[in-house]
Design a protein around this motif. Structure first.
Motif, PDB file in Angstrom:
ATOM      1  N   ASN A 118      39.145  41.676  49.754  1.00 32.77           N
ATOM      2  CA  ASN A 118      39.927  40.856  48.841  1.00 32.77           C
ATOM      3  C   ASN A 118      39.005  40.364  47.722  1.00 32.77           C
ATOM      4  N   LEU A 119      39.096  40.986  46.564  1.00 30.34           N
ATOM      5  CA  LEU A 119      38.210  40.649  45.445  1.00 30.34           C
ATOM      6  C   LEU A 119      38.359  39.193  45.023  1.00 30.34           C
ATOM      7  N   GLU A 120      39.584  38.694  44.970  1.00 27.20           N
ATOM      8  CA  GLU A 120      39.808  37.305  44.531  1.00 27.20           C
ATOM      9  C   GLU A 120      39.012  36.317  45.388  1.00 27.20           C
ATOM     10  N   ARG A 121      38.980  36.540  46.687  1.00 27.26           N
ATOM     11  CA  ARG A 121      38.251  35.643  47.586  1.00 27.26           C
ATOM     12  C   ARG A 121      36.740  35.815  47.455  1.00 27.26           C
TER      13      ARG A 121
ATOM     14  N   VAL B 263      23.966  35.492  41.987  1.00 24.94           N
ATOM     15  CA  VAL B 263      24.897  36.394  41.316  1.00 24.94           C
ATOM     16  C   VAL B 263      26.239  35.681  41.250  1.00 24.94           C
ATOM     17  N   ASN B 264      26.867  35.777  40.087  1.00 23.07           N
ATOM     18  CA  ASN B 264      28.159  35.126  39.883  1.00 23.07           C
ATOM     19  C   ASN B 264      29.154  36.169  39.399  1.00 23.07           C
ATOM     20  N   TYR B 265      30.269  36.301  40.126  1.00 28.68           N
ATOM     21  CA  TYR B 265      31.309  37.275  39.807  1.00 28.68           C
ATOM     22  C   TYR B 265      32.530  36.547  39.269  1.00 28.68           C
ATOM     23  N   SER B 266      33.108  37.074  38.185  1.00 25.47           N
ATOM     24  CA  SER B 266      34.364  36.539  37.661  1.00 25.47           C
ATOM     25  C   SER B 266      35.158  37.678  37.035  1.00 25.47           C
ATOM     26  N   LEU B 267      36.466  37.503  36.969  1.00 27.31           N
ATOM     27  CA  LEU B 267      37.328  38.536  36.387  1.00 27.31           C
ATOM     28  C   LEU B 267      37.382  38.397  34.876  1.00 27.31           C
TER      29      LEU B 267
END
Length: 191
Positions: free
Chosen positions: A35-38, A61-65
């Motif tokens: 689940n990418l959102e989580r 590392v920071n991931y955002s859409l």
């Protein structure tokens, strides 16, 4: 075959810290129903196989859409008193296998493998990457991430046990120094 040997010799300085093995890359089982959102948000690097491109401390590392459905990836670290960062792009290359991401930090390079082996989304994640060179040899990267700057030893040991079970060598993994104050450092982009 001679050109492959010369290529290997040229690559050795770059891959000396990574795990290098003969043959194609292993294909570990990955996080089921990823689940990418989580998964989005900030992760702190707890341990990794050392790399030539991240030699500092306090790696994050920071991931955002993004609006175009790609994933913004910002890697940062403290290096020689400066807070350094680099921005890249990750994509889910096959919607049937959402834990298999591709990642690139340049418009001029292809996406590298960036696979989520396991995550509970709230405390720990295991990420694996492997580059296959002409099916002759491969070099591998492994990261254990946490949502906080430290993880209990049992979680780290369980992550390594899972990696070994999948045929991934963890013998060169090193703990990342997370003891620093990134708020007071100068911010500069990776060169």
């Amino acid at each position: 075959m001679n050109s492959a040997v010369y290529f290997l010799l040229l690559m050795l300085p770059l891959i000396s810290a990574q795990i290098t093995r003969w043959g194609p890359c292993p294909t570990p089982r990955l996080q089921p129903n990823f689940n990418l959102e989580r998964y989005l948000g900030k992760w702190y690097e707890i341990e990794k196989i050392p790399t030539f491109f991240a030699q500092g401390k306090c790696d994050e590392v920071n991931y955002s859409l993004r609006n175009n459905d790609t994933i913004k990836v910002v890697n940062s670290q403290m290096f020689q008193g400066n807070y350094r960062y680099i921005e890249g792009t990750a994509v889910i290359q096959n919607t049937r296998q959402p834990a298999k991401l591709g990642i690139s930090f340049s418009n001029f390079t292809p996406y590298s493998t960036y696979w989520i082996v396991s995550t509970d989304y709230t405390s720990v994640a295991i990420v694996y990457s492997c580059t296959d060179i002409l099916h002759l040899f491969n070099y591998q990267y492994v990261w254990i991430y946490g949502r906080s700057r430290s993880l209990p030893a049992m979680k780290i040991n369980n992550a390594k046990k899972m990696l070994r079970k999948e045929g991934i060598n963890v013998s060169k993994m090193k703990r990342t120094d997370q003891n620093c104050n990134t708020d007071q450092a100068d911010r500069v982009a990776f060169c």
